[in-house]
Design a protein around this motif. Structure first.
Motif, PDB file in Angstrom:
ATOM      1  N   HIS A  56       0.938  -1.183   0.127  1.00 43.48           N
ATOM      2  CA  HIS A  56      -0.170  -0.108  -0.134  1.00 43.48           C
ATOM      3  C   HIS A  56       0.631   1.162   0.023  1.00 43.48           C
ATOM      4  N   SER A  57       0.613   2.313  -0.812  1.00 41.48           N
ATOM      5  CA  SER A  57       1.167   3.795  -0.989  1.00 41.48           C
ATOM      6  C   SER A  57       2.583   3.177  -1.200  1.00 41.48           C
ATOM      7  N   TYR A  58       3.589   3.999  -0.174  1.00 37.31           N
ATOM      8  CA  TYR A  58       4.917   3.593  -0.528  1.00 37.31           C
ATOM      9  C   TYR A  58       5.200   2.094  -0.419  1.00 37.31           C
ATOM     10  N   GLY A  59       4.532   1.339   0.511  1.00 38.31           N
ATOM     11  CA  GLY A  59       4.637  -0.082   0.419  1.00 38.31           C
ATOM     12  C   GLY A  59       4.501  -0.892  -1.004  1.00 38.31           C
ATOM     13  N   GLY A  60       3.564   0.109  -1.771  1.00 38.77           N
ATOM     14  CA  GLY A  60       3.425  -0.686  -3.037  1.00 38.77           C
ATOM     15  C   GLY A  60       4.553  -0.346  -4.021  1.00 38.77           C
ATOM     16  N   CYS A  61       5.184   0.667  -3.656  1.00 40.59           N
ATOM     17  CA  CYS A  61       6.433   0.915  -4.424  1.00 40.59           C
ATOM     18  C   CYS A  61       7.423  -0.022  -4.299  1.00 40.59           C
ATOM     19  N   VAL A  62       7.629  -0.360  -2.899  1.00 46.26           N
ATOM     20  CA  VAL A  62       8.719  -1.209  -2.457  1.00 46.26           C
ATOM     21  C   VAL A  62       8.331  -2.766  -2.968  1.00 46.26           C
ATOM     22  N   ALA A  63       6.870  -3.044  -2.760  1.00 40.28           N
ATOM     23  CA  ALA A  63       6.679  -4.489  -3.421  1.00 40.28           C
ATOM     24  C   ALA A  63       7.083  -4.571  -4.824  1.00 40.28           C
ATOM     25  N   ALA A  64       6.743  -3.324  -5.565  1.00 40.24           N
ATOM     26  CA  ALA A  64       6.983  -3.430  -7.169  1.00 40.24           C
ATOM     27  C   ALA A  64       8.501  -3.549  -7.319  1.00 40.24           C
ATOM     28  N   GLU A  65       9.272  -2.874  -6.701  1.00 39.05           N
ATOM     29  CA  GLU A  65      10.600  -3.168  -6.642  1.00 39.05           C
ATOM     30  C   GLU A  65      11.139  -4.182  -6.105  1.00 39.05           C
ATOM     31  N   LEU A  66      10.614  -5.126  -5.539  1.00 35.94           N
ATOM     32  CA  LEU A  66      11.028  -6.388  -5.170  1.00 35.94           C
ATOM     33  C   LEU A  66      10.428  -7.420  -6.268  1.00 35.94           C
ATOM     34  N   ALA A  67       9.327  -7.222  -6.824  1.00 36.11           N
ATOM     35  CA  ALA A  67       9.128  -7.874  -7.854  1.00 36.11           C
ATOM     36  C   ALA A  67       9.903  -7.728  -9.268  1.00 36.11           C
ATOM     37  N   ILE A  68      10.354  -6.339  -9.445  1.00 44.77           N
ATOM     38  CA  ILE A  68      11.422  -6.195 -10.563  1.00 44.77           C
ATOM     39  C   ILE A  68      12.649  -6.779 -10.202  1.00 44.77           C
ATOM     40  N   ALA A  69      13.122  -6.732  -9.095  1.00 44.27           N
ATOM     41  CA  ALA A  69      14.637  -7.233  -8.847  1.00 44.27           C
ATOM     42  C   ALA A  69      14.452  -8.711  -8.689  1.00 44.27           C
ATOM     43  N   HIS A  70      13.460  -9.440  -8.068  1.00 45.79           N
ATOM     44  CA  HIS A  70      13.402 -10.862  -7.816  1.00 45.79           C
ATOM     45  C   HIS A  70      12.070 -11.313  -8.436  1.00 45.79           C
ATOM     46  N   PRO A  71      11.951 -11.374  -9.898  1.00 48.10           N
ATOM     47  CA  PRO A  71      10.708 -12.066 -10.547  1.00 48.10           C
ATOM     48  C   PRO A  71      10.314 -13.171  -9.959  1.00 48.10           C
ATOM     49  N   GLU A  72      11.463 -14.072  -9.494  1.00 50.19           N
ATOM     50  CA  GLU A  72      11.379 -15.534  -8.996  1.00 50.19           C
ATOM     51  C   GLU A  72      10.647 -15.456  -7.847  1.00 50.19           C
ATOM     52  N   LEU A  73      10.831 -14.210  -6.945  1.00 48.67           N
ATOM     53  CA  LEU A  73      10.087 -14.388  -5.503  1.00 48.67           C
ATOM     54  C   LEU A  73       8.564 -13.971  -5.529  1.00 48.67           C
ATOM     55  N   VAL A  74       8.298 -13.016  -6.497  1.00 41.71           N
ATOM     56  CA  VAL A  74       6.873 -12.406  -6.357  1.00 41.71           C
ATOM     57  C   VAL A  74       6.169 -13.200  -7.703  1.00 41.71           C
ATOM     58  N   ARG A  75       5.016 -14.042  -7.155  1.00 49.28           N
ATOM     59  CA  ARG A  75       4.061 -14.768  -8.310  1.00 49.28           C
ATOM     60  C   ARG A  75       3.235 -13.899  -8.661  1.00 49.28           C
TER      61      ARG A  75
END
Length: 289
Positions: free
Chosen positions: A98-117
């Protein structure tokens, strides 16, 4: 199912003692809170998802209960979350931010696509430059002024004012559980959390709006990860049109607008939010757009 059933735990992540909340069993779901908010705000969502999922809501570095990082940029917070998942021996998650946390979650998916289904972005930063003037004002505060403000805001009695300021981000505050208001009051008493929140505003914003180097939509468009974007239709902090436009650019993107909800849409319209997020989390892969 009661909030008392949600467990408070700790784990060491690269030497940082990290508090997190956990509930349920099944496929892992990671909930990432925004700035000036508490991981405890996710408790109603955790209780709803916990019947089929192992739901984890970490207290991000710099907030009360977890040590600090030298840099609060979303990309560094995302790296911390990757290390957290490794410490918890979790191979992949459905990430909801959510909010800033959404941007953080998106960066996680970009950097580690294998981690985020799958990825769900709720009234998220990073999808465009537009932001409310109040957010811009906080972003351009000189550091010394921000430190003074956080010190003054943590004085006795000020937590009532700060907790009530959450009303500006909600359109149906009577729907918010009492426990969430109490969590906001506790957060407001923490000078450390307030200082981190103001630092996040400075790192993610400038005099125009959201900083270009924190935007994620262009990079998200390269992923095949299913992305659900959920937005309150009366969000005044970040405009809903920004989320809708971002969803159109994603190969596997979908947009859901919650009527009558503000910036904290998962609290404002909890039932409607769960109607959107529940199938996205629980349904089999062939059923997720």
């Amino acid at each position: 199912m009661r909030e008392q059933d949600i467990e408070t735990r700790r784990v060491l992540v690269n030497g940082i003692s990290t508090r997190y909340y956990e509930y349920g069993e099944g496929q892992p779901v990671l909930l990432v809170a925004g700035a000036a908010s508490s991981a405890r705000d996710w408790f109603p969502v955790m209780l709803d998802l916990g019947d089929t999922c192992r739901v984890i809501a970490p207290v991000l570095p710099g907030f009360s209960g977890t040590g600090s990082l030298p840099d609060v940029k979303p990309v560094h917070m995302a790296a911390f979350l990757a290390d957290l998942l490794d410490a918890l021996d979790i191979d992949s998650v459905i990430a909801i931010g959510h909010s800033y946390g959404g941007c953080v979650a998106a960066e996680l998916a970009i950097a580690h696509p294998e981690l985020v289904r799958r990825l769900a972005l709720v009234d998220a930063n990073g999808l465009g430059r537009a932001a409310h003037p109040a957010a811009i004002a906080l972003a351009i505060l000189p550091p010394r002024v921000a430190d003074l403000l956080s010190a003054l805001a943590s004085l006795p009695g000020s937590e009532v004012v700060l907790a009530c300021s959450t009303l500006l981000l909600l359109r149906q505050p009577w729907r918010v559980p009492l426990g969430t208001w109490l969590a906001q009051a506790r957060l407001a008493r923490s000078q450390k959390s307030l200082r981190t929140s103001l630092e996040i505003f400075r790192e993610c914003g400038d005099i125009i709006g959201q900083r270009p180097d924190t935007l994620v939509v262009d990079r998200l468009a390269r992923l095949r990860t299913p992305v659900l974007i959920v937005w309150g239709d009366t969000d005044t902090l970040l405009p809903a049109w920004q989320g809708r436009a971002a969803a159109r650019r994603l190969p596997a993107g979908r947009f859901v607008l919650l009527t009558g909800a503000g910036h904290v849409s998962y609290l404002d319209s909890h039932t409607d939010f769960m109607d959107a997020i529940g199938p996205f989390v629980r349904d089999s892969a062939d059923r997720v757009p």
